[in-house]
Motif scaffolding. Structure first.
Motif, short mmCIF file in Angstrom:
data_model
loop_
_atom_site.label_atom_id
_atom_site.label_comp_id
_atom_site.label_asym_id
_atom_site.label_seq_id
_atom_site.Cartn_x
_atom_site.Cartn_y
_atom_site.Cartn_z
N TYR A 52 0.83 -1.20 0.00
CA TYR A 52 0.00 0.00 0.00
C TYR A 52 0.87 1.26 0.00
O TYR A 52 2.09 1.19 0.15
N PRO A 53 0.27 2.43 -0.18
CA PRO A 53 1.06 3.67 -0.27
C PRO A 53 1.85 3.96 0.99
O PRO A 53 1.61 3.38 2.05
N TYR A 54 2.79 4.87 0.86
CA TYR A 54 3.64 5.31 1.97
C TYR A 54 3.51 6.81 2.12
O TYR A 54 2.81 7.48 1.34
N SER A 55 4.18 7.35 3.12
CA SER A 55 4.12 8.79 3.38
C SER A 55 4.64 9.58 2.18
O SER A 55 5.79 9.39 1.76
N GLY A 56 3.80 10.42 1.61
CA GLY A 56 4.20 11.27 0.49
C GLY A 56 4.13 10.59 -0.86
O GLY A 56 4.66 11.13 -1.84
N TYR A 57 3.48 9.44 -0.94
CA TYR A 57 3.41 8.72 -2.22
C TYR A 57 2.80 9.59 -3.32
O TYR A 57 1.67 10.05 -3.22
N ASN A 58 3.62 9.85 -4.34
CA ASN A 58 3.18 10.59 -5.52
C ASN A 58 2.61 11.97 -5.16
O ASN A 58 1.65 12.43 -5.78
N ILE A 59 3.21 12.61 -4.13
CA ILE A 59 2.73 13.92 -3.70
C ILE A 59 3.91 14.90 -3.72
O ILE A 59 4.57 15.12 -2.70
N PRO A 60 4.23 15.47 -4.89
CA PRO A 60 5.30 16.47 -4.94
C PRO A 60 4.83 17.78 -4.30
O PRO A 60 3.63 17.95 -4.07
N PRO A 61 5.70 18.70 -3.95
CA PRO A 61 7.13 18.68 -4.27
C PRO A 61 7.99 17.97 -3.21
O PRO A 61 9.08 17.52 -3.50
N MET A 62 7.50 17.87 -1.95
CA MET A 62 8.36 17.34 -0.88
C MET A 62 8.17 15.85 -0.64
O MET A 62 8.97 15.22 0.05
N PHE A 63 7.08 15.30 -1.21
CA PHE A 63 6.76 13.89 -1.01
C PHE A 63 6.53 13.63 0.49
O PHE A 63 5.56 14.10 1.02
N GLY A 64 7.36 12.91 1.22
CA GLY A 64 7.07 12.65 2.64
C GLY A 64 8.20 11.93 3.32
O GLY A 64 9.36 12.00 2.90
N ASP A 65 7.86 11.21 4.41
CA ASP A 65 8.90 10.53 5.19
C ASP A 65 9.67 9.50 4.36
O ASP A 65 10.85 9.26 4.61
#
Length: 508
Positions: A52-65
């Motif tokens: 399953y997804p992780y922190s910041g998956y496909n979420i620019p600009p900083m993405f995540g952990d």
């Protein structure tokens, strides 16, 4: 139904499928496979969550952990140590102690040898190829398999080897499938199992009177993540108390001092060449400027903020002093109680109270910090089955807003339900009052889940459900703290004594 060789069965787990499986292994003379089956099942659950997804998956600009952990691997293999805590701090600057950095360097070296593009300096930022994600997920799995899982198995052997096979193997399965750690490390994506595993190795050493070795493990835990400080008051009180109760206490005190200082010196050695360097490392590890808490976390300060806006009333310096004073006021009595009589039973409860007190009242708490009290509470699962089960469910509930943002709703419900199923439900002898109380708590949580799906929050209160989650969870955590403090002061012996310890019964 077959009975445990100790003559007593864990009260909550009479109907547990784990128990039935173990009895089946006994009947087929295959009990020796139990640890292997437990590990394989735990790994299977982790692999499933990792899909399953992780922190910041496909979420620019900083993405995540996930990107933070990957970036540290990238940075440490390309830059000299002097730049590790200074390089481009706006892009996930390193803010954990040196052992995390060394661990990142090792993982980065291995990953770069497989595919250098995964960790190319700067140009690999935000990379999310299938192959790189498999490698990153595997680094968590391997790290946990090398440190945390063996520590759990050894702990169960220490506590339950003299109490029959059921307790030992059931405890191992239920601790290894604890849902909170699985969802955060293998879903959200972090390496908390390394810190918790090192802490558990320290606990194992302390329970078997290997105090010096245990202190090295705990220093390593602190050197991996500074949140291990949550356990420090209890561990300090236990070791100090042992220095007064052991026959060669003064020698032990000297050994501990001669061990702790060089251990930290070795970890921080590359930055000890100047005051400016070590100050930079400390400032990164303890970012006071971030404020009293981050996001909506189920601790007292965030709950109070609903009515009293502490961040607006008090300066950062004042909130640091306030949180420190209240935290110490809560945990010092339990530390003194432990230090006066440092038995191993009190020690386990003191770990709960110290870490839970820090979570509720300390400065800069994250939602994921609930993993720290969750470890010792889970270790007490066989002694406190109902309290532990309820705590774990509330801990999961408190992290739901975080997990929902990251697309982990399905693993949240499935893994939590699976773990509750593995416990087997209530013992027939459980009082109706306890059943009613826990049912009422679960009903409130269920109503919250239904409402946040079907009843939209008012436009002027967009965080209504998150705030309600904080208030419910924080209230329960406060009750748990009161309960576990009471249990520490009234605890009876349950840790098995070995032959060496029998010579020192007066210290137990």
């Amino acid at each position: 139904m077959a009975k445990d060789s100790s003559g007593s069965a864990p009260s909550l787990f009479i109907n547990s499928p784990v128990r039935r499986s173990l009895e089946g292994l006994v009947q087929n003379q295959a009990l020796w496979t139990a640890p292997l089956v437990a590990m394989l099942f735990a790994v299977l659950v982790r692999c499933a969550v990792g899909l399953y997804p992780y922190s910041g998956y496909n979420i620019p600009p900083m993405f995540g952990d996930y990107e933070a952990q990957r970036h540290w691997m990238e940075m440490t293999i390309h830059l000299p140590l002097s730049k590790w805590y200074r390089y481009d701090l706006q892009w996930w600057g390193l803010d954990y102690p040196p052992l995390t950095a060394y661990h990142s360097w090792l993982c980065g070296k291995i990953g770069s040898a497989i595919n250098a593009s995964w960790f190319a300096l700067d140009t690999s930022r935000g990379i999310e190829t299938s192959e790189s994600k498999v490698f990153m997920r595997s680094t968590v799995m391997v790290s946990e398999a090398l440190i945390y899982i063996p520590a759990v198995l050894v702990y169960c052997q220490i506590l339950y080897s003299s109490k029959g096979f059921l307790k030992k193997h059931m405890a191992a399965v239920l601790i290894l499938t604890q849902p909170a750690l699985i969802l955060i490390d293998h879903g959200h994506f972090q390496f908390n199992s390394v810190m918790l595993g090192l802490t558990l190795w320290a606990v194992n050493c302390f329970l078997t009177r290997r105090y010096v070795l245990g202190s090295i493990f705990f220093c390593a835990s602190l050197g991996f993540k500074q949140m291990a400080l949550y356990y420090a008051p209890a561990i300090f009180a236990f070791l100090l108390g042992r220095c007064f109760t052991e026959k060669k206490g003064l020698v032990l005190f000297a050994k501990l001092g001669a061990t702790v200082i060089p251990t930290f010196g070795l970890m921080f050695y590359p930055w000890l060449n100047s005051v400016d360097e070590i100050k930079q490392v400390i400032n990164r590890i303890f970012p006071v400027a971030r404020g009293l808490y981050e996001d909506k976390v189920a601790n007292v300060w965030c709950a109070i903020n609903v009515v009293i806006k502490l961040k607006q009333i008090l300066s950062v310096d004042s909130t640091v002093k306030l949180s420190l004073a209240v935290t110490l006021a809560v945990i010092i009595p339990t530390a003194i109680h432990l230090g006066i009589q440092p038995t191993r039973n009190r020690f386990l409860y003191a770990l709960v109270n110290s870490s839970l007190g820090f979570f509720l009242f300390s400065f800069q708490v994250h939602e994921k910090s609930i993993l720290l009290p969750a470890l010792p509470i889970t270790l007490l699962l066989m002694e406190e089955p109902i309290a532990c089960t309820l705590f774990m469910n509330i801990a999961m509930f408190s992290m739901y807003p975080l997990l929902k943002r990251e697309g982990l709703e399905l693993p949240y419900f499935v893994v939590t339900a699976m773990w509750n199923w593995l416990t087997g439900g209530y013992d027939p002898k459980t009082s109706n009052l306890i059943k009613f109380g826990t049912f009422a708590v679960y009903t409130v949580c269920a109503c919250w889940h239904v409402a946040q799906v079907w009843i939209p929050a008012p436009a002027n209160l967009p965080d209504l459900y998150t705030v309600l989650n904080v208030l419910i969870s924080c209230g329960m955590f406060c009750l748990f703290l009161v309960y576990y403090i009471y249990r520490q002061f009234t605890v009876t012996n349950f840790v098995a004594k070995n032959n060496n310890n029998n010579k020192n019964k007066k210290n137990e």
